[in-house]
Design a protein around this motif. Sequence first.
Motif, PDB file in Angstrom:
ATOM      1  N   GLY A  98       0.970  -1.311   0.197  1.00 48.87           N
ATOM      2  CA  GLY A  98       0.270   0.118   0.226  1.00 48.87           C
ATOM      3  C   GLY A  98       0.901   1.200   0.373  1.00 48.87           C
ATOM      4  N   ILE A  99       0.144   2.159  -1.039  1.00 56.88           N
ATOM      5  CA  ILE A  99       0.979   3.792  -0.804  1.00 56.88           C
ATOM      6  C   ILE A  99      -0.301   4.808  -0.500  1.00 56.88           C
ATOM      7  N   TYR A 127       0.681  13.524  -7.118  1.00 57.28           N
ATOM      8  CA  TYR A 127       0.692  13.842  -6.004  1.00 57.28           C
ATOM      9  C   TYR A 127       0.676  15.450  -6.209  1.00 57.28           C
ATOM     10  N   THR A 128       1.214  16.748  -5.485  1.00 57.83           N
ATOM     11  CA  THR A 128       1.388  17.346  -4.901  1.00 57.83           C
ATOM     12  C   THR A 128       2.732  18.098  -4.352  1.00 57.83           C
ATOM     13  N   ALA A 129       3.304  19.197  -4.953  1.00 58.52           N
ATOM     14  CA  ALA A 129       4.238  19.363  -4.377  1.00 58.52           C
ATOM     15  C   ALA A 129       4.039  19.581  -2.636  1.00 58.52           C
ATOM     16  N   GLY A 130       4.699  18.421  -1.699  1.00 63.15           N
ATOM     17  CA  GLY A 130       4.702  19.164  -0.266  1.00 63.15           C
ATOM     18  C   GLY A 130       4.375  17.647   0.149  1.00 63.15           C
ATOM     19  N   ASP A 131       3.668  16.480  -1.254  1.00 59.39           N
ATOM     20  CA  ASP A 131       2.867  15.415  -0.349  1.00 59.39           C
ATOM     21  C   ASP A 131       4.872  14.455   0.394  1.00 59.39           C
ATOM     22  N   VAL A 132       3.969  13.337   1.320  1.00 60.44           N
ATOM     23  CA  VAL A 132       4.525  12.426   1.854  1.00 60.44           C
ATOM     24  C   VAL A 132       4.054  11.145   1.432  1.00 60.44           C
ATOM     25  N   ALA A 133       4.607  10.389   0.605  1.00 59.11           N
ATOM     26  CA  ALA A 133       4.397   9.717   0.531  1.00 59.11           C
ATOM     27  C   ALA A 133       4.383   7.992   1.855  1.00 59.11           C
ATOM     28  N   SER A 150       8.332   6.102   4.716  1.00 53.60           N
ATOM     29  CA  SER A 150       8.210   7.325   4.459  1.00 53.60           C
ATOM     30  C   SER A 150       8.900   8.159   3.538  1.00 53.60           C
ATOM     31  N   ILE A 151       8.918   9.121   2.450  1.00 57.33           N
ATOM     32  CA  ILE A 151       9.318   9.891   1.916  1.00 57.33           C
ATOM     33  C   ILE A 151       8.325  10.860   1.888  1.00 57.33           C
ATOM     34  N   LYS A 152       9.138  12.291   1.823  1.00 58.15           N
ATOM     35  CA  LYS A 152       8.521  13.344   0.959  1.00 58.15           C
ATOM     36  C   LYS A 152       8.935  13.746  -1.378  1.00 58.15           C
ATOM     37  N   LEU A 153       8.097  13.427  -1.470  1.00 61.54           N
ATOM     38  CA  LEU A 153       8.092  13.510  -2.723  1.00 61.54           C
ATOM     39  C   LEU A 153       8.713  14.296  -3.596  1.00 61.54           C
TER      40      LEU A 153
END
Length: 264
Positions: A98-99, A127-133, A150-153
Amino acid sequence: MTTQRTLPALALAACALTGCSSITETEQNLQKYGAVNFLAKGTSATQASAATTVVFFESIGLQVPNSITQQSDQCIFAPVDTTVQSARGDRAAGTSIGITVAGATRQLPYSATDARYATPDNAPLLYTAGDVAQVSIPGEGTSFPAITGSIKLAEPLALGPLTIPAAGANLSVTWNGTNDPTAAIILQLRYANPATSPVANEQVYCALRDDGSVVIPGGLLTQFLASGPPKRSLTLVRWRTNLVGTNAANLHLTSSIDTTFVFP
């Protein structure tokens, strides 16, 4: 306004990178690794779409990339590698993973044919700038344990105006820097050397801080200036990594996005 820095001219260098250390001990234990890769293209100033792959494998002494350590602003000459590789693992870590981004969860099923999890070609992750996966690995028996990370995209890139400098002059490059110490920039200034080469086969390759500007010294640009269009281009890559682990496994997450300008 970001203050520009001038990189020192570097001598011609060849760089060999290895992902694994040499095996010299009589006993070494295999370690379990998961690799999550978000490879994105910008769709607007604030949004992007990422082809996403996840693979699981075992290795000894693996050295994984770390964006936090790539902050030294250095450039070398390097050949252009056009080899296309497809990520492939050697085991499953559940029937699907799951992501979750911005509250929405995608399930990526396992493909035994490709030995990986991946978004379909026609359905990348948006995704939008600032989103974290947030990535959730359910695990599968002794093959791979359950783990989350997790990682900030990587935010979309916007290059500032670019012009071909006069002979001996520097090349100034600007972009929408994040000044985020977890992010780094790769700059690839590609050209043909010799100029008669039918393809861009050489590059000035730079590892940079993501602070929005750099100056490439004119002394590094001789072959770039001699190369004619359309074989001269500049590619910027913003990338970010995170590594999480348990006693039984490691999960390495990478997010990157790029943009290319072709010089006339």
